[in-house]
Scaffold this motif. Structure first.
Motif, PDB file in Angstrom:
ATOM      1  N   UNK A  38       9.145   6.537   0.303  1.00 57.43           N
ATOM      2  CA  UNK A  38       7.793   7.083   0.335  1.00 57.43           C
ATOM      3  C   UNK A  38       7.847   8.409   1.076  1.00 57.43           C
ATOM      4  N   UNK A  39       7.592   9.487   0.343  1.00 54.16           N
ATOM      5  CA  UNK A  39       7.701  10.834   0.885  1.00 54.16           C
ATOM      6  C   UNK A  39       6.343  11.506   0.766  1.00 54.16           C
ATOM      7  N   UNK A  40       5.773  11.892   1.876  1.00 53.37           N
ATOM      8  CA  UNK A  40       4.446  12.528   1.847  1.00 53.37           C
ATOM      9  C   UNK A  40       4.533  14.042   1.916  1.00 53.37           C
ATOM     10  N   UNK A  41       5.762  14.578   1.868  1.00 54.33           N
ATOM     11  CA  UNK A  41       5.896  16.029   2.028  1.00 54.33           C
ATOM     12  C   UNK A  41       6.304  16.726   0.743  1.00 54.33           C
TER      13      UNK A  41
ATOM     14  N   UNK B 254       0.818  -1.215   0.000  1.00 56.16           N
ATOM     15  CA  UNK B 254       0.000   0.000   0.000  1.00 56.16           C
ATOM     16  C   UNK B 254       0.853   1.266   0.000  1.00 56.16           C
ATOM     17  N   UNK B 255       0.318   2.306  -0.616  1.00 56.29           N
ATOM     18  CA  UNK B 255       0.948   3.623  -0.644  1.00 56.29           C
ATOM     19  C   UNK B 255      -0.041   4.619  -0.066  1.00 56.29           C
ATOM     20  N   UNK B 256       0.423   5.414   0.880  1.00 56.87           N
ATOM     21  CA  UNK B 256      -0.458   6.352   1.562  1.00 56.87           C
ATOM     22  C   UNK B 256      -0.948   7.444   0.617  1.00 56.87           C
ATOM     23  N   UNK B 257      -2.140   7.989   0.867  1.00 59.70           N
ATOM     24  CA  UNK B 257      -2.630   9.119   0.072  1.00 59.70           C
ATOM     25  C   UNK B 257      -1.633  10.277   0.119  1.00 59.70           C
ATOM     26  N   UNK B 258      -1.388  10.868  -1.027  1.00 56.19           N
ATOM     27  CA  UNK B 258      -0.498  12.015  -1.108  1.00 56.19           C
ATOM     28  C   UNK B 258       0.976  11.695  -1.108  1.00 56.19           C
ATOM     29  N   UNK B 259       1.341  10.406  -1.039  1.00 50.91           N
ATOM     30  CA  UNK B 259       2.756  10.041  -0.993  1.00 50.91           C
ATOM     31  C   UNK B 259       3.415  10.248  -2.341  1.00 50.91           C
TER      32      UNK B 259
END
Length: 316
Positions: free
Chosen positions: A309-312, A280-285
Motif C-alpha cells: 500500500x503506497x500513498x505516495x 481497508x485501503x486508505x484514501x489515495x493509496x
C-alpha cells in the motif's frame, strides 16, 4: 430398425413420472405463475426506447409527434410491467392469499412509481456515458459508446433493475441483470448501490455483489470482483452487508478481488491488477501485487507481502 420397435415409451414416461414424486424442489408442479422472460426482455427494450429516444426505435418510426410516440411507449411499459409485477407479488407472504384486485392495484402503484423514476435513470445514465467517453481514448464518439459498449449496456440494465429492487419487486430485477450478464459477461446484482459516472472498461468477468456500495467516478476493468469473503453460512447472511464499499474516484484494474462487507476502499485509491484485498485501503493509496525479484546471481528475493500500500506514488 425403427426406434419404436425396441424402445417402450410408456415405460420411459412412467419412469420420469415416478421421479417427479420424490418431493424435492425440482419436483414442484405448482410453479406455473412465473414472470415471462420474453415479456420482461420486451419491457426492457421499450424502456431503452424511452431512455435513449434517438438510438432505440420501433422499426416504423414517426418523429413528427414525440408526445404521441412517448405516450404509447409509456402506456405499453406500464401495462405489461404491471402484469409481470402482479405475478411475482404473489411470492410475498403478505400477498400470497390476497385478492386479485388487491394484487393488481399494488402492481399498478409499483409500475407507475417505477416510471416516475425514468428522469432519474436518464440523469445517472447520462453521467455514465460521459465517464465512458472521458475514460476511454479509444472511443471515437458517444454514439459508439451507446451502441457498442457492453459495459454501458450492463450498467443501464442494472440501473433499471435497481429501481425495481428498491421498490421491493421480487425476481424481475434479477431477471433483468441476468439478461445483461448472459449478453456481456458482466454480473452486477440489482441490489448494488452505484453512484454517478460509473465506468466498466471491457467488462468481461466483472462481478459486483448485492450489498456493494460504489461511489461516484469509479472505474472497473475486466475481471474485477467486488464480492463476499465467505458465504458458508448461507441464508443466515441474508440482509447482512457482505460486499465492499468503494469510495469516489477509485480505479480497480483487471483481475483484482476486493472482498468483505467491512472492506472500505478510500476515495482516490488505485487497486492494481490481481490484487486480493480483504481489509481497508486508505484514501489515495496505490495497491500493487509484489512480485519476486531475480538477483544477478540467479537467486530470487521473495515478495515481502501479498500486496503493498503506497500513498505516495502516482499512477496517473
Amino acid at each position: 430398425m425403427k426406434w419404436d420397435n425396441y424402445i417402450n415409451v410408456d415405460k420411459l414416461v412412467q419412469r420420469v413420472l415416478d421421479d417427479y414424486c420424490l418431493g424435492r424442489d425440482i419436483d414442484r408442479m405448482d410453479v406455473i405463475h412465473q414472470p415471462d422472460p420474453v415479456e420482461v426482455n420486451a419491457i426492457v427494450e421499450k424502456l431503452q426506447m424511452i431512455l435513449f429516444p434517438g438510438y432505440y426505435r420501433e422499426r416504423v418510426y414517426q418523429g413528427f409527434n414525440e408526445r404521441y410516440r412517448l405516450s404509447v411507449l409509456i402506456e405499453d411499459v406500464i401495462y405489461h410491467l404491471q402484469q409481470q409485477i402482479a405475478i411475482v407479488l404473489r411470492s410475498k407472504p403478505e400477498l400470497t392469499n390476497a385478492s386479485q384486485e388487491t394484487v393488481d392495484n399494488e402492481a399498478a402503484v409499483v409500475a407507475a412509481e417505477f416510471v416516475r423514476q425514468i428522469p432519474k435513470l436518464r440523469e445517472y445514465i447520462n453521467t455514465d456515458i460521459e465517464a465512458f467517453f472521458q475514460g476511454d481514448p479509444a472511443a471515437k464518439s458517444k454514439d459508439e459508446i451507446l451502441l457498442c459498449y457492453p459495459g454501458l449496456y450492463a450498467i443501464t440494465l442494472n440501473r433499471i433493475a435497481h429501481e425495481l429492487f428498491l421498490l421491493q419487486v421480487p425476481l424481475i430485477p434479477r431477471m433483468i441483470t441476468e439478461e445483461a450478464h448472459s449478453r456481456t459477461g458482466i454480473d452486477i446484482h440489482p441490489g448494488a448501490t452505484i453512484g454517478k459516472y460509473f465506468f466498466i472498461d471491457h467488462g468481461t468477468g466483472v462481478v459486483v455483489g448485492e450489498t456493494t456500495e460504489i461511489g461516484e467516478h469509479v472505474k472497473l476493468y475486466q475481471g474485477v470482483t467486488l464480492g463476499a469473503l465467505s458465504t458458508r453460512k448461507g441464508q443466515a447472511l441474508r440482509g447482512i452487508k457482505r460486499h465492499p464499499t468503494i469510495g469516489d474516484y477509485v480505479t480497480v484494474y483487471s483481475g483484482a478481488s476486493i472482498l468483505g462487507g467491512e472492506t472500505v476502499i478510500g476515495s482516490n485509491a488505485v487497486i492494481g491488477s490481481n490484487a486480493f484485498i480483504t481489509g481497508p485501503v486508505e484514501p489515495g493509496a496505490r495497491i500493487s501485487v509484489q512480485q519476486t525479484t531475480r538477483m544477478p546471481d540467479g537467486q530470487t528475493v521473495p515478495r515481502p507481502g501479498f500486496y503493498s500500500q503506497d500513498t505516495s506514488k502516482s499512477w496517473d
